[in-house]
Design a protein around this motif. Structure first.
Motif, mmCIF file in Angstrom:
data_model
loop_
_atom_site.group_PDB
_atom_site.id
_atom_site.type_symbol
_atom_site.label_atom_id
_atom_site.label_comp_id
_atom_site.label_asym_id
_atom_site.label_seq_id
_atom_site.Cartn_x
_atom_site.Cartn_y
_atom_site.Cartn_z
ATOM 1 N N CYS A 3 41.180 -74.399 61.311
ATOM 2 C CA CYS A 3 40.994 -75.030 62.716
ATOM 3 C C CYS A 3 39.650 -74.069 63.147
ATOM 4 O O CYS A 3 39.706 -72.899 63.009
ATOM 5 N N HIS A 5 39.117 -73.635 66.183
ATOM 6 C CA HIS A 5 39.549 -72.768 67.363
ATOM 7 C C HIS A 5 40.374 -71.294 66.854
ATOM 8 O O HIS A 5 39.932 -70.282 67.452
ATOM 9 N N CYS A 6 41.297 -71.590 66.197
ATOM 10 C CA CYS A 6 42.027 -70.418 66.022
ATOM 11 C C CYS A 6 42.127 -70.122 64.481
ATOM 12 O O CYS A 6 43.166 -69.164 64.165
ATOM 13 N N GLY A 8 43.800 -71.716 62.230
ATOM 14 C CA GLY A 8 45.193 -72.082 61.731
ATOM 15 C C GLY A 8 44.941 -73.064 60.571
ATOM 16 O O GLY A 8 43.647 -73.674 60.445
ATOM 17 N N CYS A 36 46.036 -79.083 63.747
ATOM 18 C CA CYS A 36 46.197 -77.845 63.612
ATOM 19 C C CYS A 36 47.812 -77.424 63.768
ATOM 20 O O CYS A 36 48.107 -77.720 64.753
ATOM 21 N N CYS A 39 47.601 -74.514 66.921
ATOM 22 C CA CYS A 39 47.204 -74.831 68.624
ATOM 23 C C CYS A 39 47.295 -76.255 68.883
ATOM 24 O O CYS A 39 47.046 -76.537 69.927
HETATM 25 ZN ZN LIG Z 1 43.952 -74.167 65.977
#
Ligand SMILES: [Zn+2]
Length: 70
Positions: A3, A5-6, A8, A36, A39
């Motif tokens: 991911c 963003h995170c 993940g 993901c 998140c």
């Molecule tokens: Zn994520």
């Protein structure tokens, strides 16, 4: 695949796609996507993005013709 963003783990699944445009609103309930697990963020692969763009193009063509009252 991670991911953005995170970081993940992304798993294959389906996600909804929605777009609001002037004159129409498009909602696709189940588009194959990477989701993901951490998140819930999701990404569409290129073939799905292409298909969505194709649908939007046809919709815009259609709505244009529809509003052409001349
Ligand atoms: Zn994520």
């Amino acid at each position: 695949m991670k991911c953005m963003h995170c970081q993940g783990t992304m798993v294959k699944g389906v996600a909804p796609f929605h777009i609001d445009k002037k004159g129409y609103h498009l909602t696709l309930d189940e588009v194959p996507a990477w989701i993901c697990q951490q998140c819930g963020e999701f990404y569409f692969d290129e073939p799905q993005v292409d298909s969505i763009q194709e649908i939007i193009r046809k919709l815009e063509d259609g709505t244009e013709r529809l509003s052409d009252v001349a």
